[in-house]
Design a protein around this motif. Structure first.
Motif, mmCIF file in Angstrom:
data_model
loop_
_atom_site.group_PDB
_atom_site.id
_atom_site.type_symbol
_atom_site.label_atom_id
_atom_site.label_comp_id
_atom_site.label_asym_id
_atom_site.label_seq_id
_atom_site.Cartn_x
_atom_site.Cartn_y
_atom_site.Cartn_z
ATOM 1 N N LEU A 11 8.119 -6.787 -5.030
ATOM 2 C CA LEU A 11 8.313 -6.291 -3.671
ATOM 3 C C LEU A 11 8.529 -7.411 -2.666
ATOM 4 C CD1 LEU A 11 8.281 -3.723 -1.881
ATOM 5 C CD2 LEU A 11 5.811 -4.062 -1.621
ATOM 6 N N TYR A 12 7.738 -8.483 -2.770
ATOM 7 C CA TYR A 12 7.714 -9.496 -1.718
ATOM 8 C C TYR A 12 8.416 -10.814 -2.064
ATOM 9 C CZ TYR A 12 4.154 -6.782 0.802
ATOM 10 O OH TYR A 12 3.480 -5.799 1.483
ATOM 11 N N ALA A 19 -2.295 -6.165 -15.204
ATOM 12 C CA ALA A 19 -2.148 -6.660 -13.833
ATOM 13 C C ALA A 19 -0.877 -6.075 -13.209
ATOM 14 C CB ALA A 19 -2.109 -8.177 -13.820
ATOM 15 N N TYR A 20 -0.684 -4.792 -13.408
ATOM 16 C CA TYR A 20 0.492 -4.098 -12.883
ATOM 17 C C TYR A 20 0.659 -4.329 -11.378
ATOM 18 C CZ TYR A 20 2.708 0.032 -10.758
ATOM 19 O OH TYR A 20 3.461 0.870 -9.980
ATOM 20 N N HIS A 21 -0.444 -4.288 -10.634
ATOM 21 C CA HIS A 21 -0.360 -4.407 -9.182
ATOM 22 C C HIS A 21 0.206 -5.760 -8.763
ATOM 23 C CE1 HIS A 21 -4.159 -6.394 -10.106
ATOM 24 N NE2 HIS A 21 -4.197 -6.883 -8.887
ATOM 25 N N LEU A 22 -0.107 -6.816 -9.515
ATOM 26 C CA LEU A 22 0.402 -8.136 -9.172
ATOM 27 C C LEU A 22 1.896 -8.253 -9.471
ATOM 28 C CD1 LEU A 22 -2.567 -10.383 -10.368
ATOM 29 C CD2 LEU A 22 -1.798 -10.022 -8.012
ATOM 30 N N TYR A 35 0.833 -1.211 0.000
ATOM 31 C CA TYR A 35 0.000 0.000 0.000
ATOM 32 C C TYR A 35 0.865 1.257 0.000
ATOM 33 C CZ TYR A 35 -3.217 3.604 1.604
ATOM 34 O OH TYR A 35 -3.948 4.766 1.721
ATOM 35 N N GLN A 36 1.831 1.325 0.905
ATOM 36 C CA GLN A 36 2.644 2.534 1.044
ATOM 37 C C GLN A 36 3.470 2.821 -0.200
ATOM 38 O OE1 GLN A 36 2.324 4.694 3.377
ATOM 39 N NE2 GLN A 36 1.026 3.498 4.770
ATOM 40 N N SER A 37 3.800 1.779 -0.954
ATOM 41 C CA SER A 37 4.566 1.977 -2.192
ATOM 42 C C SER A 37 3.699 2.462 -3.341
ATOM 43 C CB SER A 37 5.245 0.658 -2.595
ATOM 44 O OG SER A 37 6.149 0.225 -1.612
ATOM 45 N N GLY A 38 2.383 2.470 -3.135
ATOM 46 C CA GLY A 38 1.471 2.915 -4.182
ATOM 47 C C GLY A 38 1.109 1.837 -5.179
ATOM 48 N N PHE A 39 1.451 0.576 -4.876
ATOM 49 C CA PHE A 39 1.181 -0.513 -5.805
ATOM 50 C C PHE A 39 -0.230 -1.073 -5.634
ATOM 51 C CE2 PHE A 39 5.960 -1.488 -5.168
ATOM 52 C CZ PHE A 39 6.303 -0.410 -5.976
#
Length: 298
Positions: A198-199, A189-192, A41-45
């Motif tokens: 990130l993880y 699906a940019y968020h994925l 969330y904090q990264s804006g993703f």
């Protein structure tokens, strides 16, 4: 934020910007999956293509079913799809049918809007998802012999998801990319992709400058595992692999369905009972023995 009431619990969604509720969701995800979404969330993703449908009790998230809005590419045709994920219930509230009620709510809301609704689950829920109209599909994984392929020695740069300039480069290519496969791929699906950067694959992200391409890969036990290729152009595999092979590797293992004009890959049955592919669709036939891109796997 929207909420409805059913029995003694409230159903809410669209609450990602509510700090209290988001942190409660994160606490439940940490408890069930060992993942905290706060950095996401904090990264804006965490954008509007990922939404959580949850029950709350006394201000706490107690059960959840999330949706990922995206497009599926099947033999060059774009299909509007919804991927379900982050299905979880607090241990103290299990046995009440909460996840099932959330699933029914999501399916009723979206079934006329999306051509395909799908998810991944483990063998423990083999009897759960068929009750909601899902059927399991077999996947196959693809491998290619690269023994003796030598690198041309061109510059390849390891990217750091914690560095602003590297994040901007990843974001730019992720938003402008072609789907990794025309045979079976995922778009929008940019968020994925950013979640995985990130993880999951934060130590495996590389930029090949002369191809303007990001490759997510690692070498494990002499094999090159390619998780994603993020590029604005369709690549020639022979040219691409020459940038990362050292001559010591035996094979490439693709974690997507490869789609290169200059090679033919060997197909093997993907047998992972903790990663089963469930699909629900009235209009779209998804062939078996393909492989869903791992970086679009919710």
């Amino acid at each position: 934020m929207t909420q409805n009431q059913t029995e003694q619990f409230h159903l809410i969604y669209g609450y990602k910007d509510n700090n209290i509720l988001r942190h409660s969701f994160n606490n439940l995800a940490q408890m069930v999956f060992g993942i905290n979404f706060e950095s996401f969330y904090q990264s804006g993703f965490w954008n509007d293509r990922y939404d959580c449908y949850s029950y709350i009790d006394k201000g706490n998230i107690i059960s959840n079913v999330s949706v990922n809005k995206l497009d599926m590419i099947i033999n060059g045709k774009k299909v509007k799809a919804l991927q379900i994920g982050t299905v979880m219930t607090h241990p103290g509230y299990r046995g009440k049918g909460l996840a099932g009620k959330l699933m029914n709510y999501v399916l009723e809301k979206y079934e006329n809007e999306y051509e395909v609704i799908y998810l991944f689950a483990n063998k423990d829920v083999l009897d759960f998802y068929p009750k909601y109209g899902f059927k399991s599909l077999k996947q196959s994984q693809y491998i290619f012999d690269v023994k003796g392929k030598l690198s041309k020695g061109n510059r390849i740069l390891k990217l750091d998801i914690m560095k602003d300039d590297d994040v901007k480069l990843i974001q730019k290519l992720a938003n402008e990319r072609k789907p990794v496969s025309r045979v079976f791929g995922i778009a929008n699906a940019y968020h994925l992709i950013m979640f995985y950067c990130l993880y999951v694959f934060n130590e495996c992200i590389y930029y090949i400058d002369n191809l303007d391409t990001i490759v997510i890969y690692k070498i494990d036990y002499g094999d090159i595992h390619i998780y994603d290729i993020i590029s604005k152009e369709q690549l020639d595999f022979t040219e691409f692999i020459s940038r990362i092979a050292t001559g010591k590797e035996q094979k490439v293992v693709f974690h997507f369905t490869p789609d290169f004009d200059d090679i033919e890959s060997e197909r093997i049955l993907y047998d992972d009972s903790d990663d089963m592919f469930f699909v629900r669709s009235k209009t779209v036939n998804i062939p078996e023995n393909l492989f869903h891109p791992i970086t679009a796997h919710a």
